[in-house]
Design a protein around this motif. Structure first.
Motif: not given
Length: 571
Positions: A361-387
């Protein structure tokens, strides 16, 4: 190697015709590049025979020495600071007197000073020389991972009695700034004698800088004749007494303006140190080589008390030397930098190993990274805004986190033709024009990169092969010329993954020009505007609340367990 083909160098040569030429290896520790060249020469002898395989020899020299030589011969115009050097964080510490019993608050005892040196050693800092700093600021060539420079003003007796022996004990280079009328003058505080100063100056660890003749309170208030005397005669006296070239100046009390800087340049100095308690700066953030900022020594005492929150914890030596031949480096530590280039403020994170995360689903970037070993992250590709809670992407997407390929919408794909298709593999990254007929299947992208682990379609190229993209290259892309917050990711000249955000409004054309100056070899624009988001070590770095997103470009630690990082996708 010509580092200072400038008016200042010509003036210095004229002023010091009887002196020895400036040496890039003034201090044995001052130039890692000399050591590296020696190592390369050894490799060369082991690799090939000059008479047997000239082709292999020249390939080796081009790949190994070419980037260094290119940096030397493409140094920034004097006295400008190189754009790559602005990405480093080099703290210069300023000390005054060192004596057993403090007389004012900024005095330091010998015991405290040795604690500082012990902390520097324990924390893995590398003290550098002034020569080493200037080479870095002119060329952008990197310094050690955690550089620091030590400076001591006014030539106090404690510098000879306490500081110099401790510097020799630890093998650390330093700069002593001397005002000549103070030498041997022991009225009030003691000062070094000329004999003591000769001993110090003869040591390769020590750089002597001029600090005027009489240490006036404010050089800006002097007449032109008096100003010229202070900056010119101090250089001449030190050179005559010590029989060494004096290349650097330190402004008394840090006070200068353009007239004072011009006088310092005219006198033949290559660089000058300043200081402002209300505006302490890393070296790369300085106005120019003629006004290099410093930090008060109290910053080191605060660092000892709280290492993680100290300004010194940000110390970094800058990007590695660019790789020739399009190589990649996924072995560097992940580092965070803030910089301003051409009035464009950038948040940049480089290093590690790249991957993407396609959340459910959609989350803030720190939330998406929280369950991973990633040190950093940036928002990625374009996504549908319909829903509102949809994770449907625009174009095909493959994420090693989700471990399956999702084709793009057949009706939307033709609109994406020619945009950069991002392909991430285990050892490399590719940016190729998206073909809606060839690249909408897993087999299609595997034909481009057999070991592909991640794929998605970005908005546009910002930098390609080290060159910023022209206005015409964006075609009819909506909003490319509008001033907006922008997110991006790419590969820097050292071959390292780099993600980032311009959190203040900028158009895509200018952003590309800025990123090329920042050392990006390739860069593509990600979902921008309200989606622009960047996180580092669990913290959101942008000063606003971004739109939640379903897709992230992340950086893993270079030596982390990739399988361990691929845990449960966020809800």
């Amino acid at each position: 190697m010509l580092l200072f083909a400038t008016e200042a160098q010509a003036q210095e040569k004229q002023n010091n015709s009887s002196k020895s030429a400036p040496s890039l290896s003034h201090c044995p520790q001052a130039s890692p590049y000399g050591t590296e060249l020696t190592s390369l020469a050894t490799q060369l002898l082991q690799t090939t025979n000059w008479t047997e395989d000239k082709t292999k020899l020249f390939e080796f020299l081009s790949l190994k020495l070419g980037p260094q030589l290119a940096a030397y011969f493409n140094s920034s115009p004097y006295p400008n600071i190189n754009e790559r050097a602005k990405l480093a964080k080099v703290p210069i510490l300023m000390y005054h007197d060192i004596l057993p019993k403090k007389q004012v608050f900024f005095d330091v005892t010998p015991q405290e000073f040795e604690q500082h040196l012990q902390f520097i050693k324990k924390q893995g800092f590398t003290p550098i020389s002034y020569d080493q700093l200037v080479i870095h600021l002119r060329t952008g060539l990197p310094l050690p991972e955690k550089p620091i420079m030590l400076t001591f003003d006014d030539g106090y007796g404690g510098h000879y009695e306490y500081v110099y022996p401790l510097l020799k004990k630890y093998g650390y280079p330093a700069v002593f700034s001397i005002y000549t009328s103070g030498v041997g003058n022991n009225v009030g505080r003691s000062h070094v004698s000329w004999e003591q100063l000769k001993e110090i100056a003869a040591d390769p660890l020590i750089t002597i800088a001029a600090h005027s003749v009489t240490h006036p309170e404010d050089l800006r208030r002097l007449s032109d004749d008096k100003l010229q005397m202070e900056v010119t005669e101090s250089k001449q006296i030190l050179e005559n007494k010590l029989d060494i070239p004096i290349r650097y100046f330190t402004y008394p009390a840090g006070r200068y303006n353009q007239k004072v800087a011009a006088a310092v340049k005219k006198a033949g100095y290559l660089s000058a140190l300043t200081m402002n308690d209300n505006d302490e700066r890393f070296a790369g953030d300085s106005e120019s080589l003629l006004a290099i900022g410093r930090f008060g020594q109290s910053n080191l005492a605060r660092a000892i008390a709280n290492p993680e929150s100290s300004i010194l914890s940000q110390a970094s030596g800058g990007m590695k030397i660019p790789n020739w031949g399009g190589k990649f480096d996924f072995s560097a530590n992940v580092t965070f930098n803030k910089t301003t280039i051409d009035r464009t403020y950038l948040l940049l994170i480089s290093g590690g190993r790249p991957m993407t995360i396609h959340a459910k689903s959609r989350y803030q970037v720190p939330e998406i990274l929280a369950d991973t070993a990633a040190v950093a992250g940036v928002d990625g590709g374009f996504f549908s805004l319909k829903v509102l809670n949809s994770n449907v992407m625009v174009g095909p997407v493959l994420s090693q986190k989700a471990s399956h390929f999702i084709p793009g919408n057949a009706g939307e794909n033709p609109l994406l033709a020619g945009r950069p298709l991002v392909l991430i593999g285990t050892q490399a990254v590719k940016y190729i024009p998206f073909d809606p007929f060839l690249h909408n299947t897993l087999e299609g992208i595997q034909a481009e990169m057999p070991d592909v682990t991640d794929a998605f379609v970005a908005a546009a190229w910002l930098v390609k092969d080290g060159q910023p993209r022209s206005r015409e290259s964006f075609g009819n892309l909506f909003g490319f010329d509008a001033a907006r917050r922008r997110a991006f990711w790419g590969i820097n000249q050292a071959g390292q993954p780099t993600i980032g955000v311009a959190p203040r409004n900028v158009d895509a054309v200018k952003l590309g020009a800025v990123l090329a100056k920042a050392g990006l070899r390739d860069a593509v624009m990600l979902d921008s505007g309200d989606s622009s988001s960047l996180a580092y070590k669990g913290e959101l770095l942008v000063p606003y609340t971004p739109r939640p997103v379903p897709h992230v470009v992340a950086l893993l630690p270079p030596d982390g367990d990739e399988k361990a990082s691929c845990l449960v996708v966020k809800r």
